[in-house]
Design a protein around this motif. Structure first.
Motif, mmCIF file in Angstrom:
data_model
loop_
_atom_site.group_PDB
_atom_site.id
_atom_site.type_symbol
_atom_site.label_atom_id
_atom_site.label_comp_id
_atom_site.label_asym_id
_atom_site.label_seq_id
_atom_site.Cartn_x
_atom_site.Cartn_y
_atom_site.Cartn_z
ATOM 1 N N GLY A 153 -2.024 -10.748 -1.904
ATOM 2 C CA GLY A 153 -3.496 -10.885 -1.176
ATOM 3 C C GLY A 153 -3.662 -10.773 0.415
ATOM 4 O O GLY A 153 -4.593 -10.676 0.818
ATOM 5 N N GLU A 154 -2.543 -10.871 1.068
ATOM 6 C CA GLU A 154 -2.455 -10.591 2.606
ATOM 7 C C GLU A 154 -2.019 -9.146 2.873
ATOM 8 O O GLU A 154 -1.442 -8.584 2.150
ATOM 9 N N PRO A 155 -2.856 -8.592 4.041
ATOM 10 C CA PRO A 155 -2.670 -7.223 4.201
ATOM 11 C C PRO A 155 -1.674 -6.948 4.938
ATOM 12 O O PRO A 155 -1.144 -7.626 5.942
ATOM 13 N N ILE A 174 -3.396 -4.118 0.885
ATOM 14 C CA ILE A 174 -3.259 -5.534 0.298
ATOM 15 C C ILE A 174 -2.060 -5.820 -0.489
ATOM 16 O O ILE A 174 -1.811 -5.077 -1.699
ATOM 17 N N ASP A 176 0.428 -7.388 -3.120
ATOM 18 C CA ASP A 176 0.078 -7.844 -4.467
ATOM 19 C C ASP A 176 1.224 -8.353 -5.173
ATOM 20 O O ASP A 176 2.447 -8.170 -4.631
#
Length: 427
Positions: A153-155, A174, A176
């Protein structure tokens, strides 16, 4: 005689005995090198503008020493070692990309299929110039992996120079959870099975056998297309066992280190589940390491026809050596050789048929409208017969794959004709 005179006499005797070829001379040379290292360490600790921890300085020295050897030797701390274990046997958070160093530049070896990196358009041969705005110049592979990986979820933002492009582009991806599955299958036509190995993990051979068995219980197997394109490699034992599945005897690969005694040979064995149908193997510049072992073995043993483009050329063997503090080093200890004695390193494996990939035309990529059935978790129509509809959709997917992939189309036509060609040769 005083103690000082005795020690002085011993020192003089030692110095006079240090002839250039003597073991004492070599020991002295080693001592001087260690003394110089100790001096530099002391000077940094005493004079550097910021206070530095000695353990971190020594770790940096080890990293630098290994980095000077080759792009694949590196230092591994405890956390990094856990990441490696996750990559080969579990799931991990990241973008799904395998990277390497070429001419001291960070390069994409291959994106993992159906991952964020793959969907973002990253391709084999792309250069990664920046990670989150920080230059990759001088970065180690381990540092790059740690910067790119992260929680789901973090880019992460990469500055990419695509192959043959003039200007770099920034790509925000992003992270996953990267799946562990390494094998995909699809029936292209009745009797002809497409098998794609994404990379070589601990369960790859088991997955491959499962996909083949699942198909052969329903359909007679006439031919297989084994896709190793953009496969960055993985575990040696899996490359050997995958090759063994298609070979009943003969040498698969051998490794050779610095000493002649270090040679190790890996052979195929006859098994009940050996696959004997006609075989085409697809390769390209993203096929590296373990995938090159498979391609090289099947080519040299004349078991398969290789189609596509020349492989990456990563033909070195790394081993993990634990250190006393729980960390480890990954050290290159040998090179891979094909059954005919050809080194893969920096040479790669040449295809039997050199067929460059042709991107699909715009009309081929835009002629499928987006409908309700394409939405995730869409409601199924209660009136339709699910099995027939599923079969219809699978045939449509196979057709779309063939339309968009000229190498796959050629492979399918060739695998159909291989039995005829073989029969003509025996006459």
């Amino acid at each position: 005689m005083r103690l000082g005179h005795i020690l002085g006499t011993i020192v003089l005797l030692v110095l006079f005995s240090l002839t250039p070829g003597s073991s004492l001379a070599k020991n002295s040379s080693n001592y001087e090198a260690l003394k110089r290292f100790s001096q530099v360490l002391h000077l940094i600790e005493q004079n550097y503008v910021q206070k530095k921890d000695r353990q971190e300085l020594i770790k940096g020295a080890i990293q630098g020493m290994l980095q000077e050897l080759d792009p694949h030797s590196s230092y591994i701390d405890l956390d990094e070692f856990k990441l490696m274990q996750e990559e080969f046997s579990g799931e991990f958070g990241g973008i799904g990309i395998h990277i390497g160093m070429k001419d001291k530049k960070l390069m994409v070896i291959a994106p993992i299929e159906d991952t964020p990196a793959y969907k973002a358009g990253l391709k084999a041969g792309d250069l990664i110039l920046e990670i989150n705005g920080e230059s990759t110049q001088g970065i180690t592979l381990t540092e790059a992996v740690n910067k790119i990986r992260g929680p789901k979820g973090e880019p992460v933002e990469l500055t990419i120079l695509h192959k043959d492009a003039q200007k770099p582009v920034k790509v925000k991806i992003i992270r996953d959870t990267i799946p562990i599955h390494s094998v995909k299958s699809k029936e292209l036509e009745p009797g002809y099975l497409y098998l794609r190995i994404i990379d070589f993990k601990a369960n790859t051979t088991k997955e491959l056998k499962k996909e083949i068995q699942k198909y052969t219980t329903k359909q007679n197997l006439k031919g297989i297309i084994l896709d190793l394109r953009n496969n960055p490699g993985g575990l040696l034992d899996q490359a050997v066992s995958v090759s063994d599945l298609f070979l009943s005897d003969g040498l698969i690969v051998y490794t050779q280190g610095r000493n002649k005694e270090s040679r190790k040979e890996y052979f195929a064995h006859k098994q009940k589940d050996d696959v004997t149908c006609p075989l085409i193997v697809l390769i390209n510049a993203g096929s590296a390491s373990a995938s090159e072992i498979v391609a090289g073995a099947l080519k040299d043993q004349k078991r398969a026809l290789l189609l596509g483009e020349k492989t990456f050329g990563k033909g070195s063997v790394q081993t993990i050596i634990p250190l006393s503090d729980g960390s480890a080093i990954k050290l290159t200890v040998a090179l891979y050789y094909t059954p005919k004695g050809r080194s893969i390193q920096a040479e790669g494996v040449e295809p039997d048929l050199n067929i460059p990939f042709e991107p699909p035309r715009p009309k081929d990529t835009n002629n499928h409208a987006f409908r309700e059935e394409n939405l995730t978790k869409h409601l199924e129509n209660p009136d339709k017969k699910n099995d027939k509809e599923k079969e219809k959709r699978e045939k449509l997917k196979a057709k779309e794959m063939l339309e968009k992939d000229n190498q796959l189309r050629m492979a399918l036509e060739l695998v159909k004709t291989l039995p005829t060609i073989k029969a003509l040769k025996t006459k």
